[in-house]
Design an enzyme around this catalytic site. Sequence first.
Site, PDB file in Angstrom:
ATOM      1  N   GLU A  82       5.603   5.884  -3.621  1.00  0.00           N
ATOM      2  CA  GLU A  82       4.850   5.050  -2.679  1.00  0.00           C
ATOM      3  C   GLU A  82       3.639   5.797  -2.108  1.00  0.00           C
ATOM      4  O   GLU A  82       3.392   5.790  -0.901  1.00  0.00           O
ATOM      5  CB  GLU A  82       5.769   4.564  -1.552  1.00  0.00           C
ATOM      6  CG  GLU A  82       6.904   3.673  -2.054  1.00  0.00           C
ATOM      7  CD  GLU A  82       7.772   3.123  -0.934  1.00  0.00           C
ATOM      8  OE1 GLU A  82       7.913   3.806   0.101  1.00  0.00           O
ATOM      9  OE2 GLU A  82       8.308   2.019  -1.086  1.00  0.00           O
ATOM     10  N   GLU A  96      11.651  -1.441  -6.640  1.00  0.00           N
ATOM     11  CA  GLU A  96      12.468  -1.680  -5.448  1.00  0.00           C
ATOM     12  C   GLU A  96      12.384  -3.143  -5.047  1.00  0.00           C
ATOM     13  O   GLU A  96      11.419  -3.564  -4.408  1.00  0.00           O
ATOM     14  CB  GLU A  96      12.031  -0.791  -4.274  1.00  0.00           C
ATOM     15  CG  GLU A  96      12.326   0.682  -4.462  1.00  0.00           C
ATOM     16  CD  GLU A  96      12.052   1.504  -3.208  1.00  0.00           C
ATOM     17  OE1 GLU A  96      11.896   0.902  -2.119  1.00  0.00           O
ATOM     18  OE2 GLU A  96      11.988   2.742  -3.321  1.00  0.00           O
TER      19      GLU A  96
END
Length: 855
Positions: free
Chosen positions: A184, A253
């Site tokens: 991320e 995710e």
Amino acid sequence: METNSVTKSFFFFCFALCLGSQLIQCSVTYDKKAIVINGQRRILISGSIHYPRSTPEMWEDLVQKAKEGGLDVIETYVFWNVHEPSPGNYNFEGRYDLVRFLKIIQKAGLYAHLRIGPYICAEWNFGGFPVWLKYVPGISFRTDNEPFKNAMQGFTEKIVNLMKSENLFESQGGPIILSQIENEYGPQGKILGDAGHKYVTWAANMAVGLGTGVPWVMCKEEDAPDPVINTCNGFYCDSFSPNRPYKPTIWTEAWSGWFTEFGGPIHERPVQDLAFAVARFIQKGGSFFNYYMYHGGTNFGRSAGGPFITTSYDYDAPLDEYGLIRQPKYGHLKELHRAIKLCEGALVSVDPSVTSLGSFQQAHVFSSESGQCAAFLSNYDTKSTARVMFNNMHYNLPPWSISILPDCRNVVFNTAKVGVQTLKMEMLPSNAELLSWETYSEDLSSLDDSSTFTSFGLLEQINVTRDASDYLWYKTSVDIGSSESFLRGGEWPTLIVQSTGHALHVFINGQLSGSAFGTRENRRFTFTGKVNLQAGRNTIALLSVAVGLPNVGGHFETWNTGILGPVALHGLDQGKWDLSWAKWTYQVGLKGEIMNVVSPDSISSADWMQGSLIAQKQQPLTWHKVYFNAPDGDEPLALDMGSMGKGQVWINGQSIGRYWTAYATGNCGDCSYSGTFRPPKCQLGCGQPTQRWYHVPRSWLKPTQNLLVLFEELGGDPTRISLVKRSVTGVCADVAEYYHPMIKNWHIESYGKAEEFRRPKVHLRCGPGQSISSIKFASFGTPLGTCGSFQQGTCHAPTSYSILEKKCIRRQRCSVTISNSNFGQDPCPSVLKRLTVEAVCSPTTSEAIQPNWRR
């Protein structure tokens, strides 16, 4: 699969690697449609299970349940701080045995996605970084910084070489088909600009150069350089596209729920919305999705980050914190996975054609040259059912749902129609008795001189503790003259303490004067309180408490914790007395920690006091211990800590984690599955402790003489602590008579032929060792409500209870066909009816009847 469909850069990299080594087989590649394994494009369904958040004894069961739930891949982060607690010293034992975990995945016939990071976020302490990394000279985290890159490369190489030595990459015949570098990074990289771009390019090249023979991914990183695949994280990823047209669309995710923080509510994501999000992703051409989490588990010890993240990391996942199946989430997703797999051939062959079916309705059709056809019919309207025409047939689409048609004709699954049962789970008393408590109080009159030091001014907490303990004492003294006005009936002075986090207990002359706490959103806080000072010398002792180190944010390694001031007394005759630059004495940790009173093998000088605690005043900063025998049965266990305040708890020397009876504030109300989901939408538990029960792994227990030790910061009643077992106490089902799609009703062989419609059934199943002891509610008609609060509607078949009792009582599981004939007669002709049931599950007796599925 033709090689020209594979991304050229990855193919040539892999080809060169294969020439240089006979060990690397390069059997995992990719093209724009999917990950390619042994020449075949695959739709891959994955779930996150983090090995340190459970025990090795749980791993095989968790992985097997994931497989039975329709998963192909198990995803896990790699946790740097537990594997390298000090530079060059590695730990891969017990819960940290990564190799053992991956071999269990391999034994089950599943693949693995290894997200090395090594930054992981994950609501894990310090984002997975070891705290010692912060003190490497000249370091700056996650940027174009040589000290950081050297450390990151060293750990990444350590993990990759360990995997290679155990032949765990798929190119070696192992289960690992994907690896992740960084995590991320996109938002952080944009802030850093050129330094961020250089760093992410370096990280990608470093990872690819390690020669694993499998693709690498970067999540939430638009600039991921070839051949690394950029991927999506979020509640929805159907609008995501990779940064190159020859890369597959991967969702690393898919958030199955959300984490909890002390003082906050529980977050629940309706399975109808989660299934809808997955179907949206697949219909847009997605080919790999991963549930974060599939099993959340427990933040044992001091592993929770945040700060203020709870010890429970349940995450509303399909497998709950204890490893038990959460219904209907697990079962509904299992049916979704079966429906998607029926479409796999068409999905990986072509891009979809999209047709409008209405204002908020669409058809995504995958029609291959070989004649395969699959369709996804979607209704984005959040309130109304839509009746649409597709291929000259009518279909009813509930609000916010997608129907899946593996043959472009017959519906086998709709995301909003849940046909599996709901399990009711409760914490029930066990037969373990916690008697004969003993206590030991921290001595506040003096600190341990052997572990203290003094300094003028206030010091940052983590710089002092190096996270060896949550606790740091700040202690100073003030001399009060006998002529002070407040000593002659005036108002007490006010002490003001500004803290950068996370909690604070103030002691004046050994007595607790007050406490103050931050929150995850506002770590900084100010303590303001009247203090009872006396003439002469007074001791001010401030116990600063960390509640997990930050795991996310720009350069969070620079964030402060502890008391940095100002610290000042107000209301004295002289006015304000600033103590910020006074002489302070510091002690890391508690005396009980230093003496290791939590260990069953410890021989310490702690002066434990025996006797009844009920009549004693509840004291802060007190250790409590008791011995108990392991309870009967095999149900998962937990400690009910609702009678305590805040602290930590250990069993047989192993840390269960932090506990805190902080009451949840939020907006707990009705929760509709339709409409975009965000964590504030579906909240539970307002007005109750955020976490009351704390997981006790059975593998940590001995048959007898188990030592339970806890440290209580505020005061509480340990005699009311109990060991409970998590059990199924009931099951519910709610199924309509006609319009629930079933895969059993779909037969390619009989396509276009008349065939008897298989009527839907209600399936009820209690837990192992249980049977249905009573029917709490049953109604064939138009019942109302949800599981636990069902009510009869205007239409109700009088025989509902008797039919369910006849077919289900004293059985571990049963099924009842939904038809008028089963209930005597049609209770309301021309009305769509439902069969709604709530049954009670109890321990099986010797008279229990074996299940009969043909009734």
